[in-house]
Design an enzyme around this catalytic site. Sequence first.
Site, short mmCIF file in Angstrom:
data_model
loop_
_atom_site.label_atom_id
_atom_site.label_comp_id
_atom_site.label_asym_id
_atom_site.label_seq_id
_atom_site.Cartn_x
_atom_site.Cartn_y
_atom_site.Cartn_z
N HIS A 156 0.83 -1.22 0.00
CA HIS A 156 0.00 0.00 0.00
C HIS A 156 0.86 1.26 0.00
CE1 HIS A 156 -3.28 -2.73 1.20
NE2 HIS A 156 -2.37 -3.26 2.01
N LYS A 283 16.32 21.04 -11.73
CA LYS A 283 15.61 19.78 -11.98
C LYS A 283 16.45 18.75 -12.73
CE LYS A 283 11.79 18.89 -11.22
NZ LYS A 283 10.55 19.30 -11.85
N GLU A 290 9.73 7.50 -16.94
CA GLU A 290 8.34 7.94 -17.16
C GLU A 290 7.85 7.47 -18.52
OE1 GLU A 290 8.54 11.88 -14.30
OE2 GLU A 290 8.76 12.12 -16.44
N TYR A 317 -10.10 -14.67 -45.31
CA TYR A 317 -9.43 -13.38 -45.26
C TYR A 317 -10.40 -12.23 -45.48
CZ TYR A 317 -6.31 -9.50 -46.27
OH TYR A 317 -5.68 -8.28 -46.23
#
Length: 460
Positions: A156, A283, A290, A317
């Site tokens: 958690h 930064k 990500e 097909y």
Amino acid sequence: MALWGGRFQAGSSDMFKQVNDSLPFDYVMAAEDMWGSIVWSRALCKAGVLSNDEQQQLESCLTKLKSQAENGELDFSASPEEDIHSFVEAALTQELGDIGRKLHTGRSRNDQVATDFRLWCRSHLDSIRSDCSSVIKALLKVAARHDGAIIPGYTHLQRAQPVYFAHWCLAYVEMFKRDISRIDDLQKRLNQCPLGSGALAGTTFPVDRYEIASELGFDSPCLNSLDAVSDRDFVLELLFNASTSMMHLSRMAEDLIFYNSGEAGFLQLGDSVTSGSSLMPQKKNPDALELMRGKCGRVFGNLQALLVTMKGLPLAYNKDMQEDKEGAIDSVNQWHICLCIAVEVLDSLSLNEERCRLAAQQGYANATELADYLVEKGIPFRTAHDIAGQAVVKAISMNKALEDLSISDLKAVHAEIDDDVYPVLELEAVLNKRNILGGTNKELVTRALYVELERLDKVI
Ligand code: ARG
């Protein structure tokens, strides 16, 4: 020139060509298409359709085209042809005239495309398999670099129990091992050859389908012509395998993004896999991670898209099935890129071992040990759990760790707690007590690491 002009009086509209043409993306199967055609020309020769001389001219032209395709020397963008099959036939006909026009005898683009795409998937899955092995290797390397480092384990996203960092690495190793075994399973099912199934009903020319299959490296021919030209299960399985593996990469990325956050501060990532902010000079963002997480969206979407496309298609097909390629090509590309960048991230990563250890010590991650300690003193676990919970409340109120409570504080919670509780609450003791297969005991974790390193040496 279209392969099917005979019964048409007018040409295709530009808009029709836009929706219909697949050459802009199926050119990636050029080498596979040419290899399939070489083998088909041999089969036609043995069946008496082509003379030896005709077959040899076709084979040498196709071999030349194939090496041009492999070296990136063919310009597909300038071609008016609708797909890779028409492109190759047009190139042959331009070079060999009527001999080129003989190659399609007994064959359809339906069995041709099904064969080409299986070949394409097979070879790309081979290289993805080795990308997965590289990720496993990188995980084992970083685990060995930080052998003995301890991090908090979470449930958690709350600190739960401490684990060795190597144990965390080995958890992902298990996942990528399963991804590899899923690839191996798929390769077995995929490796059947549709060529010789014609448009849908088989071919009238006496080609040897077993020989065709074996020359193209397939285990056997597909057994039913209708199924052979209609089956796209192998693409769906590939997309599912890509999705599952991307999900593993994404969970690993998410863990690392969190470990890298200012709040956790467990690790640093290399400059080569991070980026800065255009505005905030301080930064250093974990973009590679990500994107590993972010690219799951399109990869999962490609699986969903093809499932929906295939659902309800009548045999055999249908042109809908041409939609199998762009998503699969994209998923394989993204899967490959993400596996490669995962290796770079893991290679660049360095753990702040001191900070990890401190975090593992905090958060009352040894409360279970106190309960287990009381169990050993004969107290039922449910009661022991309750007592340990009270000790945690007391420690929180005094702003201390459990092991920093005095013996009188602990005895005030329960009289059975004695001085011998302190070694039990120590960080290493907490880990090493889990001396059970799959547990966090140091020797077991180190052994697991070396077993995997040895196994990898053998398979690579
Ligand atoms: N470009 C087509 C595809 O990818 C090839 C098969 C075309 N067959 C047909 N009968 N129109 O599916």
